[in-house]
Design a protein around this motif. Structure first.
Motif, short mmCIF file in Angstrom:
data_model
loop_
_atom_site.label_atom_id
_atom_site.label_comp_id
_atom_site.label_asym_id
_atom_site.label_seq_id
_atom_site.Cartn_x
_atom_site.Cartn_y
_atom_site.Cartn_z
N ALA A 99 -6.16 -46.63 -17.01
CA ALA A 99 -6.83 -45.69 -16.11
C ALA A 99 -7.55 -44.59 -16.90
N LEU A 100 -6.95 -44.16 -17.99
CA LEU A 100 -7.56 -43.13 -18.83
C LEU A 100 -8.88 -43.62 -19.42
N TYR A 101 -8.89 -44.84 -19.91
CA TYR A 101 -10.13 -45.41 -20.45
C TYR A 101 -11.22 -45.49 -19.38
N ALA A 102 -10.84 -45.92 -18.17
CA ALA A 102 -11.82 -46.03 -17.08
C ALA A 102 -12.43 -44.68 -16.74
N ILE A 103 -11.61 -43.64 -16.74
CA ILE A 103 -12.12 -42.30 -16.42
C ILE A 103 -13.07 -41.82 -17.52
N TRP A 145 -3.32 -42.82 -30.22
CA TRP A 145 -3.79 -43.87 -29.32
C TRP A 145 -4.59 -43.29 -28.15
N LEU A 146 -4.09 -42.22 -27.57
CA LEU A 146 -4.79 -41.63 -26.42
C LEU A 146 -6.15 -41.06 -26.84
N VAL A 150 -9.73 -42.33 -25.29
CA VAL A 150 -10.73 -41.42 -24.73
C VAL A 150 -12.06 -41.55 -25.49
N ALA A 151 -11.98 -41.66 -26.80
CA ALA A 151 -13.19 -41.80 -27.60
C ALA A 151 -13.92 -43.11 -27.28
N LEU A 152 -13.17 -44.20 -27.13
CA LEU A 152 -13.80 -45.47 -26.78
C LEU A 152 -14.47 -45.40 -25.40
N ARG A 156 -18.47 -45.77 -24.58
CA ARG A 156 -19.05 -46.70 -23.61
C ARG A 156 -19.93 -45.97 -22.60
N HIS A 157 -19.46 -44.81 -22.16
CA HIS A 157 -20.28 -44.02 -21.23
C HIS A 157 -21.61 -43.65 -21.86
N GLY A 158 -21.57 -43.26 -23.14
CA GLY A 158 -22.80 -42.91 -23.83
C GLY A 158 -23.75 -44.09 -23.94
N ARG A 159 -23.21 -45.28 -24.25
CA ARG A 159 -24.08 -46.45 -24.34
C ARG A 159 -24.70 -46.81 -23.01
N LEU A 160 -23.91 -46.73 -21.94
CA LEU A 160 -24.45 -47.04 -20.62
C LEU A 160 -25.51 -46.03 -20.21
N ALA A 161 -25.26 -44.74 -20.50
CA ALA A 161 -26.24 -43.71 -20.17
C ALA A 161 -27.54 -43.92 -20.94
#
Length: 392
Positions: A99-103, A145-146, A150-152, A156-161
């Motif tokens: 869930a953290l990754y998705a957010i 790990w957390l 969050v960085a991953l 991904r958000h940056g690449r999609l944007a």
């Protein structure tokens, strides 16, 4: 290749993807959970609590797309309750990490950081206040790990944007290219038809032969315009297909423009200097469009009788000049938002060149463009592979 395309697996999307994710995580968590519950003779209440929390926390992932932050916090709280109330130490922590990754992948960085901090603080507090097997090293590793998750997600958000911005840029460039082509191609033909029809009306009684020639030019021009329009619409309809095979307009067809201008009452001559050469497609198209637009402006606005087109082939650049002897020393803006000189300037600058337009000292008006052969200017999507509509 065709066989691979036929058997290619399509990943689920939307609600099906959420269901697949929730089911997959549940299997990963439930398998070790079942093995742990099968050893040690755990009491029934502990088993019931463990399984209920596993089912509820994993099931929350079904709603992660609609309520990402709420689902994230629910999984954090539910997982914390699992480790506090249950006697089983299963891998349920995977769920809040998912869930953290998705957010983070949605760009909700404040919520992601807050959740990660809450998880670290909760685990650290439990380590200090209870007789837990979790050590400080384990807390440190969990923190790493957390942070990585969050960085991953943020990456991904940056690449999609970035991809979305690139798509918007390409759509904007394509709209500009289409607008430029429609203006230069169809606008030129319609303008010439307008001038030629006026000439035909003027000569109808005095010189029927010239009036007939002008009407023939109108017929040919209207046919060419329809062909241009159909070709443009055909280009717009093409999606994921090969580029149109119509030849790109270039200076090889400049005599057609001259003939059309002559029928509109202009005496046009072409002067070429330097060694003629095969021009890059961008330069050839830009030169053609500049000559086309300049002749349109002369026919509509100047009242000129003579026009000279000068093409100077240099070692590194092509110089195009269109001079007239008209009475007007300025060209008014096109009604309806036509681009005119601004559009010609864009074409020249896109090639790293320049364009100047203004009155001549001896009278009349001149448009002069310098077009380098090497592309050093800003990117222009409508120039490189422009297979736009070509004149009939």
């Amino acid at each position: 290749m065709a066989l691979f395309e036929q058997i290619r697996v399509r990943l689920p999307r939307g609600a099906r993807a959420d269901a697949a994710l929730a089911g997959g995580v549940f299997v990963l968590v439930a398998f070790p959970e079942g093995k742990l519950l099968g050893h040690g003779g755990d009491p029934l209440p502990s088993r019931v609590v463990s399984w209920l929390l596993v089912i509820v926390v994993c099931g929350a992932l079904l709603f992660r797309r609609r309520y990402p932050v709420a689902v994230g916090w629910f999984t954090v709280v539910g997982t914390g309750a699992y480790y506090v109330l249950s006697d089983v130490d299963g891998p349920l922590v995977l769920v809040p990490i998912v869930a953290l990754y998705a957010i983070a992948a949605q760009g909700r960085m404040q919520a992601a950081i807050a959740m990660a901090a809450a998880m670290v603080i909760g685990v650290g507090a439990a380590t200090l206040t209870t007789a837990s097997d979790v050590t400080g090293t384990a807390v440190f590793m969990l923190t790493g790990w957390l942070v990585a998750v969050v960085a991953l997600g943020s990456g991904r958000h940056g690449r999609l944007a970035y991809a979305e911005e690139e798509a918007r840029l390409r759509a904007t460039e394509e709209r500009l290219r289409i607008a430029r082509e429609l203006h230069d191609v169809i606008g030129h033909n319609i303008s010439m038809i307008n001038v030629q029809s006026g000439a035909a009306l003027h000569r109808l009684k005095k010189d029927p032969a010239q009036a007939e020639a002008a009407l023939s030019a109108i017929k040919a021009g209207s046919r060419d315009t329809l062909q241009e329009l159909r070709a443009t619409l055909d280009v717009l309809r093409r999606v994921d297909e090969d580029a149109p095979r119509a030849p790109t307009p270039g200076l090889a067809r400049v005599d057609t423009l001259v003939g059309s201008a002559n029928l509109a009452g202009l005496a046009v001559r072409i002067e070429r200097t330097g060694a003629e050469r095969a021009l890059p497609a961008r330069v050839d198209l830009a030169a053609y469009r500049i000559v086309q637009e300049s002749l349109t402006n002369v026919a509509r606005h100047s009242g000129a009788g003579h026009v000279t087109i000068r093409l100077a082939y240099g070692d590194r650049e092509l110089t195009v000049a269109v001079e007239d002897d008209g009475r007007m020393t300025a060209r008014p803006a096109r009604p309806g938002g036509g681009s005119g000189i601004a559009g010609m300037t864009e074409r020249a600058r896109a090639l790293g060149g320049e364009l100047a337009a203004g009155p001549r000292p001896e009278g009349g008006f001149v448009v002069r463009a310098r077009l380098p052969y090497g592309i050093t200017g800003e990117r222009w999507s409508g120039a490189a592979d422009d297979q736009g509509p070509a004149g009939g």
